[in-house]
Design a protein around this motif. Structure first.
Motif, PDB file in Angstrom:
ATOM      1  N   ALA A  70       0.815  -1.052   0.133  1.00 16.29           N
ATOM      2  CA  ALA A  70       0.443  -0.064   0.091  1.00 16.29           C
ATOM      3  C   ALA A  70       0.751   1.018  -0.045  1.00 16.29           C
ATOM      4  O   ALA A  70       2.093   1.224   0.583  1.00 16.29           O
ATOM      5  CB  ALA A  70      -0.870  -0.153   1.048  1.00 16.29           C
ATOM      6  N   THR A  71       0.757   2.528  -0.917  1.00 16.28           N
ATOM      7  CA  THR A  71       1.215   3.615  -0.803  1.00 16.28           C
ATOM      8  C   THR A  71       0.541   4.100   0.231  1.00 16.28           C
ATOM      9  O   THR A  71      -0.438   4.747   0.312  1.00 16.28           O
ATOM     10  CB  THR A  71       1.646   3.810  -1.800  1.00 16.28           C
ATOM     11  OG1 THR A  71       2.111   3.172  -3.125  1.00 16.28           O
ATOM     12  CG2 THR A  71       2.049   5.314  -2.521  1.00 16.28           C
ATOM     13  N   CYS A 156      -4.808  13.628  -5.069  1.00 18.09           N
ATOM     14  CA  CYS A 156      -3.633  13.448  -4.834  1.00 18.09           C
ATOM     15  C   CYS A 156      -2.312  14.312  -5.565  1.00 18.09           C
ATOM     16  O   CYS A 156      -1.615  14.084  -5.084  1.00 18.09           O
ATOM     17  CB  CYS A 156      -3.395  11.719  -6.185  1.00 18.09           C
ATOM     18  SG  CYS A 156      -1.691  10.893  -5.939  1.00 18.09           S
ATOM     19  N   LEU A 157      -2.750  14.541  -6.411  1.00 19.62           N
ATOM     20  CA  LEU A 157      -2.307  15.846  -7.453  1.00 19.62           C
ATOM     21  C   LEU A 157      -2.057  16.785  -6.878  1.00 19.62           C
ATOM     22  O   LEU A 157      -0.560  17.801  -6.504  1.00 19.62           O
ATOM     23  CB  LEU A 157      -2.406  16.030  -8.645  1.00 19.62           C
ATOM     24  CG  LEU A 157      -3.029  14.668  -9.829  1.00 19.62           C
ATOM     25  CD1 LEU A 157      -3.676  15.847 -11.040  1.00 19.62           C
ATOM     26  CD2 LEU A 157      -0.695  14.623 -10.725  1.00 19.62           C
ATOM     27  N   ILE A 180       1.093   8.442 -11.338  1.00 22.39           N
ATOM     28  CA  ILE A 180       0.393   9.164 -10.256  1.00 22.39           C
ATOM     29  C   ILE A 180      -0.997   7.834  -9.615  1.00 22.39           C
ATOM     30  O   ILE A 180      -1.394   8.084  -8.886  1.00 22.39           O
ATOM     31  CB  ILE A 180      -0.978   9.912 -11.508  1.00 22.39           C
ATOM     32  CG1 ILE A 180      -0.034  10.963 -11.796  1.00 22.39           C
ATOM     33  CG2 ILE A 180      -1.949  10.322 -11.172  1.00 22.39           C
ATOM     34  CD1 ILE A 180      -0.743  12.144 -12.728  1.00 22.39           C
ATOM     35  N   GLY A 181      -1.261   6.473 -10.796  1.00 26.39           N
ATOM     36  CA  GLY A 181      -1.874   5.488 -10.563  1.00 26.39           C
ATOM     37  C   GLY A 181      -1.393   4.888  -8.962  1.00 26.39           C
ATOM     38  O   GLY A 181      -1.906   4.698  -8.018  1.00 26.39           O
ATOM     39  N   TYR A 182       0.398   4.627  -9.225  1.00 25.10           N
ATOM     40  CA  TYR A 182       0.795   4.739  -7.671  1.00 25.10           C
ATOM     41  C   TYR A 182       0.512   5.124  -6.559  1.00 25.10           C
ATOM     42  O   TYR A 182      -0.305   4.490  -5.438  1.00 25.10           O
ATOM     43  CB  TYR A 182       2.374   4.541  -7.692  1.00 25.10           C
ATOM     44  CG  TYR A 182       2.974   2.735  -8.821  1.00 25.10           C
ATOM     45  CD1 TYR A 182       2.784   1.393  -8.177  1.00 25.10           C
ATOM     46  CD2 TYR A 182       3.743   3.264  -9.927  1.00 25.10           C
ATOM     47  CE1 TYR A 182       2.961   0.605  -9.272  1.00 25.10           C
ATOM     48  CE2 TYR A 182       4.075   2.549 -10.394  1.00 25.10           C
ATOM     49  CZ  TYR A 182       3.683   1.307 -10.000  1.00 25.10           C
ATOM     50  OH  TYR A 182       4.767  -0.519 -11.455  1.00 25.10           O
ATOM     51  N   LEU A 183       0.640   6.162  -7.157  1.00 17.67           N
ATOM     52  CA  LEU A 183       0.009   6.766  -5.658  1.00 17.67           C
ATOM     53  C   LEU A 183      -1.362   7.153  -4.803  1.00 17.67           C
ATOM     54  O   LEU A 183      -1.439   7.048  -4.049  1.00 17.67           O
ATOM     55  CB  LEU A 183       0.234   8.880  -6.081  1.00 17.67           C
ATOM     56  CG  LEU A 183       2.038   8.320  -6.312  1.00 17.67           C
ATOM     57  CD1 LEU A 183       2.498   9.812  -6.408  1.00 17.67           C
ATOM     58  CD2 LEU A 183       3.073   7.819  -4.682  1.00 17.67           C
ATOM     59  N   ALA A 184      -2.150   6.787  -5.921  1.00 22.45           N
ATOM     60  CA  ALA A 184      -3.688   7.391  -5.690  1.00 22.45           C
ATOM     61  C   ALA A 184      -4.019   5.664  -6.099  1.00 22.45           C
ATOM     62  O   ALA A 184      -5.163   5.737  -5.473  1.00 22.45           O
ATOM     63  CB  ALA A 184      -4.241   7.691  -7.005  1.00 22.45           C
ATOM     64  N   ARG A 185      -3.420   4.428  -6.014  1.00 28.43           N
ATOM     65  CA  ARG A 185      -4.105   3.548  -5.556  1.00 28.43           C
ATOM     66  C   ARG A 185      -5.102   2.815  -6.398  1.00 28.43           C
ATOM     67  O   ARG A 185      -6.325   2.596  -6.248  1.00 28.43           O
ATOM     68  CB  ARG A 185      -4.732   3.449  -4.667  1.00 28.43           C
ATOM     69  CG  ARG A 185      -2.352   3.185  -3.151  1.00 28.43           C
ATOM     70  CD  ARG A 185      -3.301   3.497  -1.807  1.00 28.43           C
ATOM     71  NE  ARG A 185      -4.219   4.813  -1.468  1.00 28.43           N
ATOM     72  CZ  ARG A 185      -3.737   5.362  -1.296  1.00 28.43           C
ATOM     73  NH1 ARG A 185      -1.831   5.983  -1.659  1.00 28.43           N
ATOM     74  NH2 ARG A 185      -4.181   6.893  -0.742  1.00 28.43           N
TER      75      ARG A 185
END
Length: 224
Positions: A70-71, A156-157, A180-185
């Motif tokens: 989980a990021t 996220c941004l 971005i996908g990694y960070l927003a999950r």
């Protein structure tokens, strides 16, 4: 990159110090270039440095024995992380991983402690940063549970442009849709759809390998 220039441009606390304190920091700080995917700091290792992102992008994440990950957050240039583990003199409770080729500054823990003992302005900076980070994680927990993917990407941004945590002066951030996908999950495909919706709302402009923020306040309010 020259160390002095790196700290002057990507360590918002550095210019708050007096000349002697700055000299101590320069002697106790190193720069390291790491490749994308590098495990910069491993969960369970006793903290020995305070880390700043000079170039690139890193993520802070946790995982369990089954390999599920989980990021927690992303850190762009200008962000400094890991002070909590140093203050408590404990092992890291998370991994720090480079999402792209990055330059990382490391300030030795002995000098970090010395600054705590000798600089009121440094203590105030840390207090403000810790307070802002608590607010960030409370907000993230809320967003993950209540917001749709478009709003999660917007938040996220917006987090990556937090002026207290990541004092980036440019509205343009080099970040890919996959990152971005990694960070927003969320998945890369769903990230693309969310970015298109935010672009249609004139909150940002999608560029190749980057995002240009047009309305930061709008991103913060999106989905409310």
């Amino acid at each position: 990159m020259n160390l002095l220039h790196a700290l002057q441009t990507h360590a918002p606390w550095f210019d708050l110090l007096d000349a002697d304190q700055q000299d101590q920091v320069l002697q106790a700080t190193t720069l390291a270039h790491v490749q994308s995917g590098t495990l910069i700091e491993h969960k369970g290792v006793v903290a020995s440095t305070w880390m700043g992102v000079i170039q690139g992008l890193v993520k802070v994440s946790v995982s369990n024995i089954d390999g599920k990950m989980a990021t927690l957050t992303g850190v762009p240039p200008g962000g400094w992380i890991g002070e909590g583990s140093l203050l408590k003199r404990e092992a890291r409770k998370y991994d720090i991983i480079a999402l792209r080729d990055s330059c990382i500054a490391r300030l030795r823990s002995e000098t970090f402690d010395w600054l705590l003992d000798n600089s009121i302005v440094f203590n105030r900076f840390l207090l403000n940063q810790l307070n802002e980070r608590v607010s960030q994680f409370i907000g993230k927990a809320e967003h993950d549970r209540l917001l749709d993917p478009e709003a999660r990407v917007a938040r996220c941004l917006a987090e990556l442009f937090n002026p207290l945590l990541y004092p980036c002066k440019s509205p343009r951030l080099e970040i890919t849709q996959e990152e971005i996908g990694y960070l927003a999950r969320i998945s890369r495909q769903r990230t693309n759809q969310a970015l298109r919706a935010l672009e249609a709302a004139e909150l940002l402009k999608i560029e190749y390998g980057a995002v240009q923020v047009l309305d930061l306040d709008g991103l913060k309010r999106y989905g409310v």
